[in-house]
Scaffold this motif. Structure first.
Motif, short mmCIF file in Angstrom:
data_model
loop_
_atom_site.label_atom_id
_atom_site.label_comp_id
_atom_site.label_asym_id
_atom_site.label_seq_id
_atom_site.Cartn_x
_atom_site.Cartn_y
_atom_site.Cartn_z
N TYR A 53 0.83 -1.20 0.00
CA TYR A 53 0.00 0.00 0.00
C TYR A 53 0.87 1.26 0.00
O TYR A 53 0.62 2.20 -0.77
CB TYR A 53 -0.94 0.00 1.21
N GLU A 54 1.90 1.28 0.86
CA GLU A 54 2.76 2.46 0.94
C GLU A 54 3.56 2.68 -0.35
O GLU A 54 3.81 3.81 -0.74
CB GLU A 54 3.69 2.37 2.14
N LEU A 55 3.95 1.59 -1.01
CA LEU A 55 4.64 1.73 -2.29
C LEU A 55 3.73 2.36 -3.34
O LEU A 55 4.16 3.16 -4.16
CB LEU A 55 5.16 0.37 -2.77
N GLN A 56 2.45 2.02 -3.31
CA GLN A 56 1.49 2.62 -4.22
C GLN A 56 1.27 4.10 -3.91
O GLN A 56 0.96 4.89 -4.80
CB GLN A 56 0.15 1.89 -4.16
N GLN A 57 1.47 4.47 -2.65
CA GLN A 57 1.27 5.86 -2.23
C GLN A 57 2.52 6.72 -2.39
O GLN A 57 2.52 7.89 -2.04
CB GLN A 57 0.81 5.91 -0.77
N GLY A 58 3.61 6.14 -2.85
CA GLY A 58 4.83 6.93 -3.08
C GLY A 58 6.04 6.47 -2.28
O GLY A 58 7.09 7.11 -2.36
N GLY A 59 5.92 5.40 -1.53
CA GLY A 59 7.08 4.86 -0.83
C GLY A 59 8.09 4.33 -1.84
O GLY A 59 7.74 4.03 -2.98
N LYS A 60 9.36 4.25 -1.44
CA LYS A 60 10.37 3.78 -2.38
C LYS A 60 11.56 3.19 -1.64
O LYS A 60 11.75 3.40 -0.46
CB LYS A 60 10.83 4.91 -3.30
N LEU B 233 13.37 -3.95 -6.57
CA LEU B 233 13.08 -4.61 -5.29
C LEU B 233 11.60 -4.71 -4.95
O LEU B 233 11.26 -5.26 -3.92
CB LEU B 233 13.78 -3.87 -4.15
N SER B 234 10.75 -4.19 -5.79
CA SER B 234 9.32 -4.19 -5.50
C SER B 234 8.82 -5.62 -5.33
O SER B 234 9.17 -6.51 -6.10
CB SER B 234 8.56 -3.52 -6.64
N PRO B 235 8.01 -5.85 -4.29
CA PRO B 235 7.50 -7.22 -4.07
C PRO B 235 6.63 -7.73 -5.20
O PRO B 235 6.44 -8.93 -5.33
CB PRO B 235 6.69 -7.11 -2.77
N THR B 236 6.16 -6.85 -6.05
CA THR B 236 5.31 -7.29 -7.17
C THR B 236 6.13 -7.58 -8.43
O THR B 236 5.62 -8.14 -9.37
CB THR B 236 4.26 -6.22 -7.51
N SER B 237 7.43 -7.21 -8.42
CA SER B 237 8.26 -7.49 -9.60
C SER B 237 8.72 -8.94 -9.58
O SER B 237 8.76 -9.58 -8.55
CB SER B 237 9.47 -6.55 -9.66
N ALA B 238 9.08 -9.44 -10.73
CA ALA B 238 9.47 -10.85 -10.85
C ALA B 238 10.75 -11.16 -10.09
O ALA B 238 10.86 -12.20 -9.47
CB ALA B 238 9.64 -11.21 -12.32
#
Length: 108
Positions: free
Chosen positions: A16-23, A97-102
């Motif tokens: 959720y925080e990554l979608q809101q601009g976390g990085k 590093l995104s948890p949604t990336s392969a």
């Protein structure tokens, strides 16, 4: 891979925080010893959506300012590069590093 700043954050909250601009970011620093200059990247840091990425990287900026510029000729060049990177909020490595990336894999 261990990422600084993820203590106590659940997977759902992180997404959720990554979608809101976390990085996820890394910072650059350099250390010089007369004719040898070492340029390195920091560990990965998680920066929440309402946190300052610049303030997190201040310690790496200070290391470069105090220890980086001494080496000739690369010390001043790498120090200026580190300042640009760190005052720009660090190098964004969220895509890698995104948890949604392969290929993303995050250690809690």
């Amino acid at each position: 891979m261990k990422i600084n700043g993820l203590d106590g954050i659940s997977q759902e909250t992180l997404e959720y925080e990554l979608q809101q601009g976390g990085k996820f970011v890394t910072y650059t620093y350099c250390i010089s010893i007369i004719f040898m200059t070492f340029r390195r990247n920091s560990d990965v840091y998680y920066i929440g959506p309402h946190m300052s990425a610049v303030s997190k990287g201040l310690k790496f900026t200070l290391i470069s300012l105090l220890l980086g510029w001494w080496g000739f000729p690369w010390g001043p060049i790498y120090t200026i590069g580190a300042l640009f990177t760190n005052f720009g909020g660090g190098k964004d490595v969220t895509e890698e590093l995104s948890p949604t990336s392969a290929e993303g894999s995050i250690a809690y």
